[in-house]
Design an enzyme around this catalytic site. Structure first.
Site, PDB file in Angstrom:
ATOM      1  N   GLU A  78     -32.394   5.310  -4.105  1.00  0.00           N
ATOM      2  CA  GLU A  78     -33.458   6.188  -4.583  1.00  0.00           C
ATOM      3  C   GLU A  78     -34.037   6.997  -3.420  1.00  0.00           C
ATOM      4  O   GLU A  78     -33.791   6.674  -2.247  1.00  0.00           O
ATOM      5  CB  GLU A  78     -34.568   5.318  -5.212  1.00  0.00           C
ATOM      6  CG  GLU A  78     -34.122   4.516  -6.426  1.00  0.00           C
ATOM      7  CD  GLU A  78     -33.986   5.358  -7.699  1.00  0.00           C
ATOM      8  OE1 GLU A  78     -33.744   6.572  -7.614  1.00  0.00           O
ATOM      9  OE2 GLU A  78     -34.118   4.769  -8.788  1.00  0.00           O
ATOM     10  N   HIS A  93     -30.543  10.669  -6.510  1.00  0.00           N
ATOM     11  CA  HIS A  93     -30.039   9.370  -6.031  1.00  0.00           C
ATOM     12  C   HIS A  93     -28.517   9.305  -6.112  1.00  0.00           C
ATOM     13  O   HIS A  93     -27.884   9.986  -6.905  1.00  0.00           O
ATOM     14  CB  HIS A  93     -30.728   8.196  -6.738  1.00  0.00           C
ATOM     15  CG  HIS A  93     -30.279   7.879  -8.124  1.00  0.00           C
ATOM     16  ND1 HIS A  93     -31.151   7.485  -9.120  1.00  0.00           N
ATOM     17  CD2 HIS A  93     -29.061   7.873  -8.707  1.00  0.00           C
ATOM     18  CE1 HIS A  93     -30.483   7.233 -10.227  1.00  0.00           C
ATOM     19  NE2 HIS A  93     -29.212   7.476 -10.013  1.00  0.00           N
ATOM     20  N   ASN A  96     -33.003  12.692  -9.703  1.00  0.00           N
ATOM     21  CA  ASN A  96     -33.860  12.737  -8.513  1.00  0.00           C
ATOM     22  C   ASN A  96     -33.041  12.741  -7.213  1.00  0.00           C
ATOM     23  O   ASN A  96     -33.578  12.518  -6.136  1.00  0.00           O
ATOM     24  CB  ASN A  96     -34.826  11.545  -8.511  1.00  0.00           C
ATOM     25  CG  ASN A  96     -34.098  10.207  -8.474  1.00  0.00           C
ATOM     26  OD1 ASN A  96     -32.874  10.163  -8.483  1.00  0.00           O
ATOM     27  ND2 ASN A  96     -34.849   9.120  -8.429  1.00  0.00           N
ATOM     28  N   ASP A 112     -22.791  -0.248  -7.921  1.00  0.00           N
ATOM     29  CA  ASP A 112     -24.079  -0.909  -8.149  1.00  0.00           C
ATOM     30  C   ASP A 112     -24.049  -1.754  -9.414  1.00  0.00           C
ATOM     31  O   ASP A 112     -23.088  -1.715 -10.184  1.00  0.00           O
ATOM     32  CB  ASP A 112     -25.211   0.135  -8.208  1.00  0.00           C
ATOM     33  CG  ASP A 112     -24.840   1.353  -9.052  1.00  0.00           C
ATOM     34  OD1 ASP A 112     -23.971   1.225  -9.937  1.00  0.00           O
ATOM     35  OD2 ASP A 112     -25.413   2.428  -8.833  1.00  0.00           O
TER      36      ASP A 112
HETATM   37  C1  GLP Z   1     -27.042   5.647 -12.495  1.00  0.00           C
HETATM   38  C2  GLP Z   1     -25.999   5.160 -11.502  1.00  0.00           C
HETATM   39  C3  GLP Z   1     -25.520   6.271 -10.642  1.00  0.00           C
HETATM   40  C4  GLP Z   1     -25.196   7.468 -11.505  1.00  0.00           C
HETATM   41  C5  GLP Z   1     -26.446   7.978 -12.140  1.00  0.00           C
HETATM   42  C6  GLP Z   1     -26.252   9.218 -12.973  1.00  0.00           C
HETATM   43  O1  GLP Z   1     -28.327   5.564 -12.033  1.00  0.00           O
HETATM   44  N1  GLP Z   1     -26.482   4.105 -10.686  1.00  0.00           N
HETATM   45  O2  GLP Z   1     -24.392   5.847  -9.903  1.00  0.00           O
HETATM   46  O3  GLP Z   1     -24.625   8.462 -10.711  1.00  0.00           O
HETATM   47  O4  GLP Z   1     -26.921   6.949 -12.977  1.00  0.00           O
HETATM   48  O5  GLP Z   1     -25.876   8.846 -14.269  1.00  0.00           O
HETATM   49  P1  GLP Z   1     -25.364   9.839 -15.370  1.00  0.00           P
HETATM   50  O6  GLP Z   1     -23.958  10.146 -15.029  1.00  0.00           O
HETATM   51  O7  GLP Z   1     -25.486   9.054 -16.646  1.00  0.00           O
HETATM   52  O8  GLP Z   1     -26.245  11.030 -15.342  1.00  0.00           O
END
Ligand code: GLP
Length: 255
Positions: free
Chosen positions: A156, A151, A149, A80
């Site tokens: 989402e 995702h 959440n 993304d």
């Molecule tokens: C972002 C990314 C996700 C990732 C998530 C969790 O939103 N788009 O791909 O898995 O954050 O991030 P973190 O590893 O910082 O908790």
């Protein structure tokens, strides 16, 4: 060395391993990826951003510097990107990847596929990325992190199981969860382009890495409750080859 507290098969295609610490889980994921690339140097890797995979990428770089692995022939697709940010912006996921991984090992820039968040026509950019993914023959191993959440990528809650690359609005929970990780911006962009749930499920193998107490509820909902679009990661249970790597904190609500 077996650092895992336990390894279980949740279902036929779903493995779950719980490690004592987040670093142990990340190191095991790095080993998994290194083994993949050694077996098939032309692997197509799906890569994630966020705080969770940083240790994985550091271990991959260390392995490269030790001469244990080369990424020269590997192709990558990132999950993304924030809308509105050029690759050079410090908060762009493209810049994160360069800082944490791509710029520190022998990746071939021509094989690194990234979404251009600053494209003038974002819908066309999403379509371009979908075409590239299709032409590549698909992702061999997709690395995922987990949103608080539930995702995955930026899919989402409410994302359809048959969703593909597209522009999405980020939820309030995601906007605040990602805020502390910002380098320069004061607030998280409100939209992103993400691979869809169907694109993720099309990967031949999936690695999910979730660590820390903030992920415990999403982990329980994903693995212990009925699959539902309310928790996108729960839709992964239909995949034929997925391995969840957790630390004990992320696994604490599994019971
Ligand atoms: C972002 C990314 C996700 C990732 C998530 C969790 O939103 N788009 O791909 O898995 O954050 O991030 P973190 O590893 O910082 O908790």
């Amino acid at each position: 060395m077996n650092l895992s507290l336990h390894r279980t098969a949740v279902s036929d295609g779903c493995q779950l391993t719980v490690f004592p610490t987040a670093n142990d889980a990340a190191d095991a994921v790095a080993d998994h990826l290194i083994t993949t690339v050694r077996r098939n140097p032309k692997s197509v890797l799906g890569l994630a951003t966020g705080q969770t995979p940083r240790r994985v990428y550091k271990s991959l770089v260390d392995a490269f510097l030790e001469g244990e692995v080369s990424f020269r022939d590997v192709a990558t697709f990132n999950l993304d990107e924030y809308c509105g940010l050029a690759a050079s912006h410090p908060d762009a996921f493209a810049a994160f990847m360069k800082r944490e991984l791509f710029g520190l090992a022998d990746f071939d820039p021509a094989k690194l596929n990234l979404i251009d968040g600053a494209a003038a026509d974002l819908a066309a950019e999403a379509a371009r990325y979908a075409t590239l993914l299709h032409k590549s023959g698909g992702i061999d191993v997709q690395l995922l992190g987990l949103g608080t959440n539930g995702h995955i990528g930026f899919n989402e809650p409410g994302s359809a199981p048959d969703s593909h690359v597209r522009i999405v609005d980020l939820s309030h929970e995601t906007l605040s969860a990602n805020q502390p990780g910002l380098v320069e911006l004061r607030s998280v962009p409100s939209q992103a382009i993400t691979l869809g749930i169907a694109d993720i499920l099309n990967a031949r193998e999936i690695i999910m890495l979730a660590t820390g107490p903030a992920k415990a509820t999403a982990v329980r909902r994903s693995l212990r409750e009925k699959p539902s679009t309310d928790c996108p990661a729960s839709l992964l249970t239909s995949h034929a080859n997925i391995h969840w790597y957790l630390d004990s904190a992320a696994a604490s609500a599994l019971g």
